[in-house]
Design an enzyme around this catalytic site. Structure first.
Site, PDB file in Angstrom:
ATOM      1  N   CYS A 120      -5.398   2.772  10.178  1.00 43.42           N
ATOM      2  CA  CYS A 120      -5.866   4.157  10.291  1.00 43.42           C
ATOM      3  C   CYS A 120      -7.371   4.196  10.534  1.00 43.42           C
ATOM      4  O   CYS A 120      -8.011   5.220  10.349  1.00 43.42           O
ATOM      5  CB  CYS A 120      -5.471   4.971   9.067  1.00 43.42           C
ATOM      6  SG  CYS A 120      -6.184   4.344   7.542  1.00 43.42           S
TER       7      CYS A 120
ATOM      8  N   ASP B 197       1.151  -1.165  -4.963  1.00 45.90           N
ATOM      9  CA  ASP B 197      -0.097  -0.407  -4.809  1.00 45.90           C
ATOM     10  C   ASP B 197      -0.983  -0.701  -6.015  1.00 45.90           C
ATOM     11  O   ASP B 197      -0.492  -1.079  -7.069  1.00 45.90           O
ATOM     12  CB  ASP B 197       0.184   1.102  -4.721  1.00 45.90           C
ATOM     13  CG  ASP B 197      -0.924   1.862  -4.017  1.00 45.90           C
ATOM     14  OD1 ASP B 197      -0.759   2.219  -2.838  1.00 45.90           O
ATOM     15  OD2 ASP B 197      -1.991   2.088  -4.642  1.00 45.90           O
TER      16      ASP B 197
ATOM     17  N   PHE C  71       0.874  -1.188   0.000  1.00 43.73           N
ATOM     18  CA  PHE C  71       0.000   0.000   0.000  1.00 43.73           C
ATOM     19  C   PHE C  71       0.909   1.235   0.000  1.00 43.73           C
ATOM     20  O   PHE C  71       0.768   2.123   0.841  1.00 43.73           O
ATOM     21  CB  PHE C  71      -0.930   0.027   1.219  1.00 43.73           C
ATOM     22  CG  PHE C  71      -1.714  -1.235   1.448  1.00 43.73           C
ATOM     23  CD1 PHE C  71      -2.883  -1.481   0.732  1.00 43.73           C
ATOM     24  CD2 PHE C  71      -1.294  -2.196   2.366  1.00 43.73           C
ATOM     25  CE1 PHE C  71      -3.622  -2.645   0.947  1.00 43.73           C
ATOM     26  CE2 PHE C  71      -2.015  -3.356   2.572  1.00 43.73           C
ATOM     27  CZ  PHE C  71      -3.189  -3.590   1.875  1.00 43.73           C
TER      28      PHE C  71
ATOM     29  N   ASP D 216       0.609  -0.619   5.310  1.00 41.56           N
ATOM     30  CA  ASP D 216      -0.086   0.626   5.658  1.00 41.56           C
ATOM     31  C   ASP D 216      -1.357   0.743   4.811  1.00 41.56           C
ATOM     32  O   ASP D 216      -1.437   1.570   3.912  1.00 41.56           O
ATOM     33  CB  ASP D 216       0.849   1.821   5.402  1.00 41.56           C
ATOM     34  CG  ASP D 216       0.227   3.137   5.837  1.00 41.56           C
ATOM     35  OD1 ASP D 216      -0.658   3.111   6.713  1.00 41.56           O
ATOM     36  OD2 ASP D 216       0.615   4.183   5.289  1.00 41.56           O
TER      37      ASP D 216
HETATM   38  N1  SAH Z   1       1.932   4.311   2.985  1.00 40.45           N
HETATM   39  C1  SAH Z   1       1.464   5.429   2.215  1.00 40.45           C
HETATM   40  C2  SAH Z   1      -0.018   5.677   2.386  1.00 40.45           C
HETATM   41  C3  SAH Z   1      -0.906   4.508   2.085  1.00 40.45           C
HETATM   42  S1  SAH Z   1      -2.552   4.934   1.742  1.00 40.45           S
HETATM   43  C4  SAH Z   1       2.319   6.651   2.532  1.00 40.45           C
HETATM   44  O1  SAH Z   1       3.201   6.577   3.390  1.00 40.45           O
HETATM   45  O2  SAH Z   1       2.114   7.678   1.921  1.00 40.45           O
HETATM   46  C5  SAH Z   1      -3.247   3.453   1.190  1.00 40.45           C
HETATM   47  C6  SAH Z   1      -2.883   3.040  -0.222  1.00 40.45           C
HETATM   48  O3  SAH Z   1      -3.417   1.742  -0.425  1.00 40.45           O
HETATM   49  C7  SAH Z   1      -3.423   3.886  -1.357  1.00 40.45           C
HETATM   50  O4  SAH Z   1      -2.369   4.298  -2.165  1.00 40.45           O
HETATM   51  C8  SAH Z   1      -4.332   2.933  -2.182  1.00 40.45           C
HETATM   52  O5  SAH Z   1      -4.195   3.127  -3.581  1.00 40.45           O
HETATM   53  C9  SAH Z   1      -3.782   1.603  -1.793  1.00 40.45           C
HETATM   54  N2  SAH Z   1      -4.689   0.449  -1.859  1.00 40.45           N
HETATM   55  C10 SAH Z   1      -5.942   0.343  -1.395  1.00 40.45           C
HETATM   56  N3  SAH Z   1      -6.385  -0.923  -1.505  1.00 40.45           N
HETATM   57  C11 SAH Z   1      -5.366  -1.639  -2.053  1.00 40.45           C
HETATM   58  C12 SAH Z   1      -5.196  -3.007  -2.394  1.00 40.45           C
HETATM   59  N4  SAH Z   1      -6.158  -3.899  -2.165  1.00 40.45           N
HETATM   60  N5  SAH Z   1      -4.013  -3.393  -2.910  1.00 40.45           N
HETATM   61  C13 SAH Z   1      -3.030  -2.495  -3.124  1.00 40.45           C
HETATM   62  N6  SAH Z   1      -3.129  -1.194  -2.812  1.00 40.45           N
HETATM   63  C14 SAH Z   1      -4.280  -0.777  -2.276  1.00 40.45           C
END
Ligand code: SAH
Length: 397
Positions: free
Chosen positions: A341, A251, A229, A301
């Protein structure tokens, strides 16, 4: 006079300065207030409790502006709140005059402006308004923000579906000065990040993980890192700067990965040490498991899995699933930095889920550090809901 009275006993939370009035607590609505109007709030004994913004459609029927005080909710009122927030941030090392930095200037209820989030990205401010009261007063807020910060531009990101619950339309756009189409460059602990204020998630970036990202950078040296993520690659950029052997950035968002790659170039970090994978993390982790891949450090995350009390169990299963898989992928002595979160998922429950995941993965795991919100995302003591971000750093021993 526009006013609401509360049912017997429902004044208790107001007396403890909690900013929300739930629809079930309201006894009578007087004077036909409209969306976002300021109403006087009284207890069943007619004691004055404070002034609140009225929200006729929302489950949260009112949000307090003041407690026990009949102030005017006007430009001066917001000017004072902004001044306080600016001074408080400055005392914590976040200065509005720093033209490169990024931080949260107004953290909604926690800074006295319910439903209003203001994030600073270099000389651009990105604002998200999620409640009727702040919506009604937004012009004053924007003008004051421009005056006090001398910023280049203010962009409205009022496009979250949460607004519909408040009966508010979705809207985005520049509301002051100029906001460029190309990404705004911020400096976070010496790393440059391109931020897409207009199209990125939320207000453009996840400022709340700044401290955790730095910590990951400190423990990445020589490690094979899996950043799940990853969004625009935050944790991964820190890992690269920290000297990791390799980082896999995963992601589902192609746009986010594009910025992640751009971030690596901009910081002159080694592209050879990073691999970007556009994939669903749930599937990707299973694929790694099937190939018996291992990692020295994994970051999980995810987005918010728990949106309401009704889906706490379902959300908990989601956290369990990815954490169980991640634990299976850890090399001997490997570490997992795992986050939630979801405000409705409390630390105790989160820790239980991690314990269950460790047990099911048949690994002996120790908690070595805890993560929370940084100082620009303060939690009002009267508003425990303000505490949403939590994380654990665990290690297989
Ligand atoms: N760690 C990041 C913030 C993560 S926010 C930082 O430090 O900035 C959560 C992210 O998860 C988003 O980018 C979203 O596109 C992604 N996401 C949501 N569901 C997902 C999935 N099933 N598989 C992969 N990515 C996912």
């Amino acid at each position: 006079m526009k006013a609401i009275t509360l049912k017997a006993g429902r004044e208790k939370s107001a007396l403890r300065y909690h900013p929300w009035i739930f629809s079930g607590a309201v006894d009578e609505v007087i004077g036909d207030p409209e969306l976002g109007d300021t109403v006087e709030v009284y207890s069943y004994k007619s004691d004055f409790l404070g002034l609140a913004a009225y929200s006729p459609k929302s489950q949260i029927r009112g949000r307090f502006w003041t407690f026990g005080e009949k102030a005017n909710i006007d430009r001066e009122f917001f000017s004072d709140l902004l001044d306080r927030a600016i001074a408080a941030r400055k005392s914590r090392g976040f200065d509005i005059d720093d033209k490169e930095s990024a931080f949260r200037l107004i953290n909604a209820e926690n800074d006295g402006i319910p439903g209003c989030i203001i994030d600073k990205y270099a000389d651009i401010y990105s604002v998200e308004i999620l409640a009727a009261g702040a919506e009604v007063h937004r012009k004053d807020i924007y003008e004051l923000l421009a005056e006090k910060t001398h910023c280049r531009g203010i962009y409205e990101r009022c496009d979250s579906d949460v607004r519909k619950k408040e009966g508010l339309q979705l809207r985005t756009g520049c509301v002051y000065g100029e906001v460029p189409d190309e990404p705004v460059i911020i400096n976070e602990n010496g790393i440059l990040f391109p931020i897409d204020v207009k199209n990125g998630h939320k207000t453009g970036y996840y400022l709340d993980q700044r401290d955790a990202r730095r910590r990951i950078g400190e423990i990445s040296k020589g490690k094979k890192v899996l950043n799940c993520f990853c969004y625009t690659g935050g944790f991964g950029l820190y890992a690269l700067r920290g000297g990791c052997e390799k980082v896999y950035q995963v992601d589902v968002s192609k746009d986010a990965l594009k910025l992640a790659k751009e971030g690596i170039m901009r910081n002159k970090l080694s592209t050879a040490h990073a691999t970007h994978v556009e994939a669903d993390v749930f599937q990707y982790l299973r694929k790694c498991r099937d190939k018996a891949e291992t990692f020295d450090l994994i970051v999980l995350d995810p987005p918010k899995f728990v949106e309401s009390k009704d889906n706490l169990q379902k959300g908990a299963r989601g956290y369990k699933d990815i954490n169980l898989l991640a634990m299976k992928l850890l090399a001997e002595g490997g570490m997992l930095a795992t986050f939630s979160c979801s405000g409705l998922m409390e630390m105790d429950l989160f820790q239980k889920i991690i314990a269950d995941a460790a047990a099911d993965a048949r690994r002996r795991v120790q908690i070595i550090e805890r993560f929370g919100q940084p100082a620009d995302h303060p939690v009002n003591t009267a508003f425990p809901e303000g505490q949403y971000l939590k994380g654990l750093l665990v290690q297989v021993v």
